[in-house]
Design a protein around this motif. Structure first.
Motif, PDB file in Angstrom:
ATOM      1  N   PRO A  43       9.584   5.143   0.490  1.00 39.14           N
ATOM      2  CA  PRO A  43       8.330   5.724   1.127  1.00 39.14           C
ATOM      3  C   PRO A  43       7.047   4.854   0.470  1.00 39.14           C
ATOM      4  O   PRO A  43       7.219   5.108  -0.895  1.00 39.14           O
ATOM      5  CB  PRO A  43       8.068   6.919   0.824  1.00 39.14           C
ATOM      6  CG  PRO A  43       9.700   7.681   0.844  1.00 39.14           C
ATOM      7  CD  PRO A  43      10.498   6.383   0.018  1.00 39.14           C
ATOM      8  N   PHE A  44       6.502   4.238   1.168  1.00 39.77           N
ATOM      9  CA  PHE A  44       5.278   3.253   0.787  1.00 39.77           C
ATOM     10  C   PHE A  44       3.997   3.481   1.409  1.00 39.77           C
ATOM     11  O   PHE A  44       3.910   3.628   2.650  1.00 39.77           O
ATOM     12  CB  PHE A  44       5.801   1.726   0.818  1.00 39.77           C
ATOM     13  CG  PHE A  44       5.382   1.117  -0.388  1.00 39.77           C
ATOM     14  CD1 PHE A  44       6.522   0.812  -1.250  1.00 39.77           C
ATOM     15  CD2 PHE A  44       4.239   0.353  -0.705  1.00 39.77           C
ATOM     16  CE1 PHE A  44       6.261   0.101  -2.491  1.00 39.77           C
ATOM     17  CE2 PHE A  44       4.103  -0.149  -1.814  1.00 39.77           C
ATOM     18  CZ  PHE A  44       5.125  -0.554  -2.757  1.00 39.77           C
ATOM     19  N   ILE A  45       2.828   3.720   0.804  1.00 44.56           N
ATOM     20  CA  ILE A  45       1.636   3.983   1.370  1.00 44.56           C
ATOM     21  C   ILE A  45       1.456   2.736   2.446  1.00 44.56           C
ATOM     22  O   ILE A  45       1.534   1.351   2.177  1.00 44.56           O
ATOM     23  CB  ILE A  45       0.523   4.144   0.518  1.00 44.56           C
ATOM     24  CG1 ILE A  45      -0.640   4.546   1.040  1.00 44.56           C
ATOM     25  CG2 ILE A  45       0.171   2.608  -0.390  1.00 44.56           C
ATOM     26  CD1 ILE A  45      -1.865   4.786   0.182  1.00 44.56           C
ATOM     27  N   VAL A  46       0.905   3.043   3.501  1.00 43.94           N
ATOM     28  CA  VAL A  46       0.942   1.875   4.628  1.00 43.94           C
ATOM     29  C   VAL A  46       0.025   0.687   4.303  1.00 43.94           C
ATOM     30  O   VAL A  46      -0.029  -0.389   4.955  1.00 43.94           O
ATOM     31  CB  VAL A  46       0.576   2.545   5.912  1.00 43.94           C
ATOM     32  CG1 VAL A  46      -0.788   3.181   6.244  1.00 43.94           C
ATOM     33  CG2 VAL A  46       1.247   1.855   7.321  1.00 43.94           C
ATOM     34  N   ASN A  47      -0.915   0.905   3.583  1.00 39.64           N
ATOM     35  CA  ASN A  47      -2.003  -0.022   3.351  1.00 39.64           C
ATOM     36  C   ASN A  47      -1.755  -0.811   2.262  1.00 39.64           C
ATOM     37  O   ASN A  47      -2.446  -1.806   2.073  1.00 39.64           O
ATOM     38  CB  ASN A  47      -3.556   0.808   3.146  1.00 39.64           C
ATOM     39  CG  ASN A  47      -3.252   1.591   1.599  1.00 39.64           C
ATOM     40  OD1 ASN A  47      -2.542   1.116   0.738  1.00 39.64           O
ATOM     41  ND2 ASN A  47      -4.246   2.399   1.820  1.00 39.64           N
ATOM     42  N   ASP A  48      -0.378  -1.058   1.687  1.00 47.55           N
ATOM     43  CA  ASP A  48      -0.238  -1.781   0.572  1.00 47.55           C
ATOM     44  C   ASP A  48       1.106  -2.553   0.977  1.00 47.55           C
ATOM     45  O   ASP A  48       2.248  -2.710   0.373  1.00 47.55           O
ATOM     46  CB  ASP A  48       0.045  -1.058  -0.661  1.00 47.55           C
ATOM     47  CG  ASP A  48       0.163  -1.918  -1.764  1.00 47.55           C
ATOM     48  OD1 ASP A  48      -0.017  -2.988  -2.083  1.00 47.55           O
ATOM     49  OD2 ASP A  48       0.495  -1.429  -3.045  1.00 47.55           O
ATOM     50  N   PRO A  49       0.593  -3.712   1.747  1.00 46.57           N
ATOM     51  CA  PRO A  49       1.831  -4.547   2.207  1.00 46.57           C
ATOM     52  C   PRO A  49       2.581  -5.601   1.198  1.00 46.57           C
ATOM     53  O   PRO A  49       3.644  -5.651   1.251  1.00 46.57           O
ATOM     54  CB  PRO A  49       1.213  -5.567   3.370  1.00 46.57           C
ATOM     55  CG  PRO A  49      -0.257  -5.649   3.023  1.00 46.57           C
ATOM     56  CD  PRO A  49      -0.466  -4.274   2.404  1.00 46.57           C
ATOM     57  N   GLY A  50       1.436  -5.807   0.069  1.00 51.70           N
ATOM     58  CA  GLY A  50       1.995  -6.976  -0.703  1.00 51.70           C
ATOM     59  C   GLY A  50       3.210  -6.368  -1.683  1.00 51.70           C
ATOM     60  O   GLY A  50       4.161  -6.869  -1.810  1.00 51.70           O
ATOM     61  N   GLU A  51       2.780  -5.389  -2.061  1.00 54.36           N
ATOM     62  CA  GLU A  51       3.897  -4.477  -3.004  1.00 54.36           C
ATOM     63  C   GLU A  51       5.106  -4.158  -2.450  1.00 54.36           C
ATOM     64  O   GLU A  51       5.915  -3.936  -2.965  1.00 54.36           O
ATOM     65  CB  GLU A  51       3.052  -3.540  -4.010  1.00 54.36           C
ATOM     66  CG  GLU A  51       2.152  -4.090  -5.003  1.00 54.36           C
ATOM     67  CD  GLU A  51       1.584  -3.305  -5.862  1.00 54.36           C
ATOM     68  OE1 GLU A  51       1.077  -2.162  -5.320  1.00 54.36           O
ATOM     69  OE2 GLU A  51       1.100  -3.651  -6.856  1.00 54.36           O
TER      70      GLU A  51
END
Length: 653
Positions: free
Chosen positions: A103-111
């Motif tokens: 699960p990844f915050i949607v606003n952090d595409p790079g990481e």
């Protein structure tokens, strides 16, 4: 060196069983003391206990799938290739064929892309926290009233207007607002009032996260119409589909079902295409960056930056360093890179059929109404890996400008040999590699040297060569440094990377013995609202965040809803303020006063910290005491001075 995970001949992990699931903390890849410096260090192999943990999960425990909560971990930053890993690469050796659901915050595409590239993760986008508008500040209420009264009197009652101008400046001085803005005593009254009014409006219109997002759960506080609180009121999008999709996607992934792909970006900056969340994140085509719309926004950013520097310093910023991050470039399709191109006086050329960038066009200098500026890019490791075409494009622009038949005072590159203007970390290395400095001049010098060492590779497409003297010369001659921020749901006191990059540059310039006639102007360019970019000095931006978010009762209340984690966020804000103070000296005393009043000066909040996270409370007490002891905070408030004396007293409560 002893492995802290190994005791009594066995490895020990922080874990608890919950039915068929094991909930565990990721072990330290190095030591707790060097955690920050080791986090992104691809030359640092993991400790035995770290290796044992992952091998135990796969071979002894027989784990079927790994769910990694919290962005981001250390597994995807272990030594090895950047992509298409082999069996000899550490992430591949440890995770093997174990499915990773992340699960990844949607606003952090790079990481998120790093987790996909290096551990084969399925990255499930989740919502950022709901946003809330700061609104009127109790501390600034009288100043706001005076400004409103002045607006009504201006042009109608000159004597009353002049009296109000004096009252406004006196109130702004008493509150520290004039210090926040760096207003000189000799500044014209009209200009001073304009800048004070704009700052008060900026604070009032600022937004911050109302609590934290809990995966698969709707916001805890219902949105109120017109208040800006909660996702529905603040943005016009509905959260009950996104949060349901998050949980469904996680369960589906565990069952081996395909997870639909979805774009990444900030829903608070107009990217409603990222909803619903719960999809497997993808980013952008690097060959189409910057897009036409990103270039148009980059022109606006460049003009605002130049205008601000001209107002403050009476001249163009002849030499600049622009700080570029990979995730921001993905989110905005290259707006801040396009800004740098416009500062040079060039623009991208796009293929009509594919809209991919195929080259650059040099703009006639007469169109710019200013000289071309000497701009060096300091790029992150992720930017280096994902956008090699952009470093090549930028060097192509420098070559073209060096061949122009233009006067040297209008084109700093004309008639000179081409030299590198894109710098970043060595291939395979990420981050600044900087621990927070000791409270000594030697400690600060070491931090500045670390910034330079982590920026010492000249980049041109796939080529990278070490050029320590080159970056040293560019930093020494810089008259301005700028970092642009596009995310509305974060700020420069919510993550330590801002201090490392922005304040770390100031420490690096001091190491070089600046040739620019003093320290460069440090700018934080607010690009969170594309229609209204704002260039602020670093002190001004820190002051805005402290007044609008960090000391706001609603933000502190939101953190208290999250117990241990919320307390950690409150303590982290102080840590990041301290980092800016130690590295660049850009935090005025009264801002520490305000944060002390809002936290340790509030008995109710102190009780919360003591009950929810006593380690966070102890850390805050130690940090405040250290700031005062090291001369970075000199309070003029007797009550705070007395409280600090208690903190420094052994066995003080």
């Amino acid at each position: 060196e002893a492995d802290p995970a190994c005791r009594d001949g066995a490895f020990h992990f922080a874990a608890t069983r919950r039915g068929a699931a094991l909930v565990a903390l990721q072990p330290e890849r190095g030591t707790p003391e060097a955690r920050e410096g080791d986090y992104h260090d691809l030359s640092r192999v993991p400790r035995h206990g770290y290796v044992a943990f992952y091998l135990w999960l796969r071979r002894a425990m027989g784990c079927d799938a790994l769910i990694h909560m919290g962005a981001h971990g250390t597994l995807e930053w272990l030594p090895g290739k950047a992509v298409a890993l082999s069996a000899a690469c550490w992430p591949e050796a440890l995770i093997g064929d174990l499915p990773v659901i992340y699960p990844f915050i949607v606003n952090d595409p790079g990481e998120a892309a790093q987790a996909k590239r290096r551990i084969g993760a399925v990255t499930l986008g989740h919502l950022p926290p709901p946003q809330r508008q700061a609104g009127g500040s109790e501390r600034l209420a009288r100043l706001e009233t005076l400004l409103d009264e002045f607006s009504n009197a201006d042009g109608l009652d000159p004597r009353r207007r002049d009296r109000l101008m004096a009252d406004i400046r006196a109130e702004a001085q008493a509150l520290g607002v004039e210090a926040d803005l760096g207003l000189e005593p000799g500044l014209s009254p009209a200009e001073a009032i304009t800048r004070i009014d704009r700052f008060v409006c900026d604070v009032k219109e600022s937004q911050f996260g109302d609590g934290l997002h809990v995966f698969g759960r709707p916001p805890e506080t219902p949105a109120k119409a017109g208040s800006g609180a909660g996702t529905e009121a603040g943005s016009g999008f509905d959260t009950a589909p996104s949060v349901a999709a998050e949980s469904a996607a996680l369960l589906g992934a565990l069952q081996g079902a395909p997870v639909a792909p979805g774009p990444s970006g900030s829903p608070w900056r107009g990217r409603q295409d990222v909803l619903p969340t719960g999809r497997n994140l993808f980013t952008t085509d690097p060959r189409a960056v910057p897009t036409r719309s990103a270039h148009a926004q980059g022109v606006r950013l460049a003009e605002d930056l130049v205008r601000r520097h001209l107002q403050d310093h009476g001249d163009w910023p002849r030499q600049l360093v622009v700080d570029l991050w990979g995730s921001a470039t993905m989110r905005t399709a290259g707006e801040d890179f396009a800004m740098a191109l416009h500062l040079l006086g060039v623009k991208p050329v796009w293929d009509e059929g594919t809209e991919r960038v195929s080259g650059i066009e040099v703009l006639p200098v007469a169109m710019l109404e200013r000289p071309r500026l000497d701009v060096t890019l300091r790029v992150s490791g992720l930017f280096r890996d994902v956008f090699p075409s952009l470093s090549a494009l930028y060097q192509q622009a420098i070559r073209a400008l060096s061949r122009r038949d233009e006067a040297a005072d209008w084109n700093p590159y004309a008639g000179r040999p081409e030299t590198p203007r894109v710098y970043g970390p060595a291939p395979g290395i990420y981050g600044i590699g900087m621990d927070m400095p000791e409270p000594t001049e030697a400690g600060r010098q070491a931090a500045g040297a670390a910034w330079l060492a982590a920026s010492a590779w000249a980049l041109d497409g796939a080529e990278a060569r070490r050029d320590a003297q080159g970056i040293r010369d560019r930093v020494a001659g810089a008259q301005a440094f700028v970092h642009a921020q596009d995310l509305p749901e974060t700020d420069l006191l919510l993550a330590v990377d801002y201090a490392r990059h922005e304040a770390g540059f100031a420490a690096a310039q001091d190491v070089t013995g600046s040739e620019a006639g003093g320290r460069a102007a440090l700018y934080h360019l607010d690009n969170t609202d594309p229609a209204r970019p704002r260039t602020r000095t670093l002190t001004e931006e820190i002051a805005r965040v402290v007044r609008a978010r960090a000391t706001h009762p609603a933000w502190l209340a939101g953190m208290q809803r999250h117990g241990f984690r919320g307390a950690a966020e409150i303590a982290a804000t102080l840590d990041h303020m301290a980092a800016f103070a130690r590295l660049a000296g850009v935090v005025p005393d009264h801002l520490f006063d305000l944060y002390f009043d809002a936290t340790l000066g509030d008995p109710g909040l102190t009780t919360f910290l003591e009950e929810a996270n006593p380690q966070a409370l102890a850390a805050m007490r130690a940090e405040f005491a250290a700031l005062a002891r090291d001369g970075l905070w000199q309070t003029r408030r007797n009550s705070i001075a007395a409280a600090l004396t208690d903190l420094e007293t052994p066995n003080a409560s």
